[in-house]
Design a protein around this motif. Structure first.
Motif, short mmCIF file in Angstrom:
data_model
loop_
_atom_site.label_atom_id
_atom_site.label_comp_id
_atom_site.label_asym_id
_atom_site.label_seq_id
_atom_site.Cartn_x
_atom_site.Cartn_y
_atom_site.Cartn_z
N ASP A 1 0.85 -1.19 0.00
CA ASP A 1 0.00 0.00 0.00
C ASP A 1 0.89 1.24 0.00
O ASP A 1 1.59 1.52 0.97
N LYS A 2 0.89 1.97 -1.08
CA LYS A 2 1.79 3.12 -1.22
C LYS A 2 1.10 4.45 -0.92
O LYS A 2 1.67 5.51 -1.22
N THR A 3 -0.11 4.42 -0.37
CA THR A 3 -0.72 5.69 0.02
C THR A 3 0.16 6.36 1.07
O THR A 3 0.64 5.70 1.99
N PRO A 4 0.38 7.66 0.95
CA PRO A 4 1.42 8.30 1.77
C PRO A 4 1.02 8.65 3.20
O PRO A 4 1.88 8.93 4.02
N TYR A 5 -0.29 8.64 3.52
CA TYR A 5 -0.72 9.12 4.82
C TYR A 5 -1.65 8.13 5.52
O TYR A 5 -2.38 7.39 4.86
N LYS A 6 -1.60 8.15 6.83
CA LYS A 6 -2.59 7.41 7.63
C LYS A 6 -3.87 8.24 7.66
O LYS A 6 -3.81 9.46 7.70
N ASN A 7 -5.00 7.57 7.65
CA ASN A 7 -6.27 8.30 7.73
C ASN A 7 -6.78 8.31 9.17
O ASN A 7 -7.97 8.35 9.42
N TRP A 8 -5.87 8.26 10.09
CA TRP A 8 -6.15 8.32 11.52
C TRP A 8 -5.00 9.02 12.21
O TRP A 8 -3.94 9.22 11.63
N GLN A 9 -5.23 9.41 13.47
CA GLN A 9 -4.15 9.95 14.28
C GLN A 9 -4.15 9.21 15.60
O GLN A 9 -5.20 9.06 16.24
N GLY A 10 -2.99 8.73 15.99
CA GLY A 10 -2.87 7.99 17.24
C GLY A 10 -1.81 8.57 18.13
O GLY A 10 -0.90 9.29 17.67
N ALA A 11 -1.89 8.26 19.41
CA ALA A 11 -0.89 8.70 20.37
C ALA A 11 -0.66 7.58 21.38
O ALA A 11 -1.60 6.92 21.84
N ARG A 12 0.60 7.41 21.72
CA ARG A 12 0.99 6.37 22.68
C ARG A 12 1.49 7.02 23.96
O ARG A 12 2.38 7.89 23.92
N LEU A 13 0.92 6.64 25.09
CA LEU A 13 1.42 7.06 26.39
C LEU A 13 2.38 5.97 26.84
O LEU A 13 1.97 4.86 27.19
N PHE A 14 3.66 6.28 26.79
CA PHE A 14 4.67 5.23 26.85
C PHE A 14 5.37 5.16 28.20
O PHE A 14 5.42 6.12 28.96
N HIS A 15 5.93 3.98 28.47
CA HIS A 15 6.74 3.78 29.68
C HIS A 15 8.09 4.47 29.49
O HIS A 15 8.64 4.51 28.40
#
Length: 228
Positions: free
Chosen positions: A81-95
């Protein structure tokens, strides 16, 4: 109460899903910054006190590079899949030790019709997965409390899309939680409707989820010798 995302946030992501190309994104980059990226960064800042109450070892980092936000750009080097962008936004609260060793994370996902909050460890390395499975075998009573408490299971589902068809080799097939040992991912997830993400109660809702998932996250940290 503060509002972070709006209908404009979801409208941008729906538009990106329809027009996933560089020219469209650049023409609408201001909308991305104003309605997706910057509100998410404000949310991360405002989540910090609630996260600190849960664990002093987890971080909600709003900085643009190396922080909690995932890049909107896709890595297409090894993908069909060569589409350049994610159609979502995510965030990780990390250790705080996530760069030194595998560690469970909290995760928030913004996508029209598919918003959710999750916590756990996704695609752990084989050694980390082995340690979690053996920890469950050695500590079944505390696993029952962390992963099967009625209130927890009423609120969250355990991710079950990537399961072994048989018990992992070397484990007793009659073990009480043998079905859990078939998991390749140990992730608790709860769907959130779009109205929650765009409404004024988002922050307290997420703060409650951080608390409610804490025993599950604590258990996974213990399995991997991480502080919680």
């Amino acid at each position: 109460m503060a509002t972070y995302f709006t209908d404009k946030s979801l409208r941008f992501l729906r538009g990106l899903a329809r027009h996933n190309e560089r020219a469209w994104f650049l023409a609408h980059k201001g909308d991305y910054e104003a309605h997706v990226r910057e509100p998410f960064q404000r949310l991360l800042i405002d989540l910090q006190p609630a996260l600190l109450e849960v664990s002093p070892h987890y971080r909600a980092e709003p900085k643009g590079v190396g922080g909690s936000l995932f890049r909107i750009h896709r890595d297409t080097r090894f993908s069909g899949d060569k589409t350049p962008y994610k159609n979502w936004q995510g965030a990780r609260l990390f250790h705080e030790r996530h760069k030194q060793m595998p560690a469970p994370s909290y995760y928030l996902h913004l996508q029209p019709g598919n918003c959710f909050i999750a916590g756990g460890i996704w695609h752990p390395e084989p050694e980390a997965l082995r340690r979690i499975r053996h920890f469950i075998v050695d500590n079944p009573a505390s696993w029952k409390q962390a992963g099967h408490a009625p209130a927890f299971r009423k609120r969250y589902d355990l991710e079950s899309e990537d399961l072994l068809s048989r018990p992992p080799r070397g484990f007793d097939p009659d073990f009480e939680f043998i079905e859990d040992l078939k998991h390749r991912n140990f992730v608790a997830v709860r769907g959130l409707d779009d109205a929650t993400l765009t409404g004024p109660r988002l922050l307290p809702v997420l703060a409650k989820d951080l608390q409610a998932m804490a025993p599950f996250m604590d258990y996974l940290c213990a399995a991997l010798d991480l502080e919680f």
